[in-house]
Design an enzyme around this catalytic site. Structure first.
Site, PDB file in Angstrom:
ATOM      1  N   SER A  85       0.802  -1.228   0.000  1.00  0.00           N
ATOM      2  CA  SER A  85       0.000   0.000   0.000  1.00  0.00           C
ATOM      3  C   SER A  85       0.834   1.277   0.000  1.00  0.00           C
ATOM      4  O   SER A  85       0.318   2.346  -0.281  1.00  0.00           O
ATOM      5  CB  SER A  85      -0.958   0.007   1.189  1.00  0.00           C
ATOM      6  OG  SER A  85      -0.231   0.087   2.397  1.00  0.00           O
ATOM      7  N   HIS A 138       1.188   4.034   6.787  1.00  0.00           N
ATOM      8  CA  HIS A 138       0.653   4.941   5.769  1.00  0.00           C
ATOM      9  C   HIS A 138       1.152   6.365   6.032  1.00  0.00           C
ATOM     10  O   HIS A 138       1.781   6.629   7.043  1.00  0.00           O
ATOM     11  CB  HIS A 138      -0.877   4.911   5.761  1.00  0.00           C
ATOM     12  CG  HIS A 138      -1.437   3.710   5.056  1.00  0.00           C
ATOM     13  ND1 HIS A 138      -2.772   3.429   5.037  1.00  0.00           N
ATOM     14  CD2 HIS A 138      -0.848   2.708   4.363  1.00  0.00           C
ATOM     15  CE1 HIS A 138      -2.982   2.320   4.351  1.00  0.00           C
ATOM     16  NE2 HIS A 138      -1.817   1.861   3.942  1.00  0.00           N
ATOM     17  N   ASP A 161      -7.796   6.493   4.424  1.00  0.00           N
ATOM     18  CA  ASP A 161      -8.042   5.327   5.266  1.00  0.00           C
ATOM     19  C   ASP A 161      -9.362   5.364   6.027  1.00  0.00           C
ATOM     20  O   ASP A 161      -9.768   4.350   6.602  1.00  0.00           O
ATOM     21  CB  ASP A 161      -6.886   5.151   6.257  1.00  0.00           C
ATOM     22  CG  ASP A 161      -5.587   4.804   5.533  1.00  0.00           C
ATOM     23  OD1 ASP A 161      -5.645   4.334   4.389  1.00  0.00           O
ATOM     24  OD2 ASP A 161      -4.518   5.008   6.134  1.00  0.00           O
TER      25      ASP A 161
END
Length: 191
Positions: free
Chosen positions: A65, A103, A129
């Site tokens: 990701s 992230h 998210d």
């Protein structure tokens, strides 16, 4: 064949002979050696936790990701700062999920009561998210959700960890081999 004999079979046979000749003090010494190694590793980990302020000072990237910034198998060292800025790469944990997520902070927000919140998104993801990663109804991460900010990056160094964790038999073999080595191989007489 000689290499296998000299490097594998002979040391094992020697260890078995030493094991048969052990007295209780020898067994106690080797058990204490194993305990010393285990407790030293725990003390190092706890010391890193205190120094960095993070409950997990070192993590391995497990998904794609964050590509192309970070790849699966990269290792990150974390630090828990007082505040987080847009662009920081953070590691967070969602309640009732075991695996931390890595992230980037895309937005910050400060509540009237002074509480700091962040919104994150994977570099390789299409949406932030709040749509699917966070707990249902959760739109922001609070500081207690965050494990830290990535401050050191070591590319591709975590693949052994991934391989060991994804293949349980390998994990048990590695742990067993380390215990056998510590318990049965004594290097103190070699010179």
């Amino acid at each position: 064949m000689e290499l296998i004999q000299s490097q594998l079979i002979d040391p094992i046979e020697s260890a078995i002979l030493k094991l048969k000749a052990w007295k209780w003090r020898d067994a106690l010494k080797q058990a204490l050696n194993l305990a010393t190694i285990v407790f030293s590793a725990l003390m190092i980990w706890k010391s890193l936790m205190l120094i960095t302020g993070s409950e997990s000072p070192v993590v391995v990237v497990l998904s794609g990701s964050m590509e192309p910034t970070m790849w699966r198998g990269d290792i990150l060292a974390l630090w828990m700062p007082d505040t987080f800025d847009v662009g920081d790469i953070v590691v967070f944990n969602i309640k009732e999920r075991d695996i931390p997520i890595i992230h980037r902070v895309i937005q910050t927000h400060k509540e009237e009561n002074g509480e700091f919140r962040v919104l994150t998104k994977g570099d390789n993801n299409q949406v932030d998210d709040a749509y699917g990663i966070y707990a249902p109804g959760q739109m922001w991460l609070r500081k207690d959700d965050l494990m830290g900010k990535a401050v050191v990056y070591v590319p591709q160094a975590g693949f052994l960890t991934i391989w060991i964790n994804e293949t349980p038999i390998i994990k048990y073999m590695v742990i067993g081999a380390m215990c056998v080595y510590v318990l049965f191989f004594d290097d103190s007489n070699q010179g």
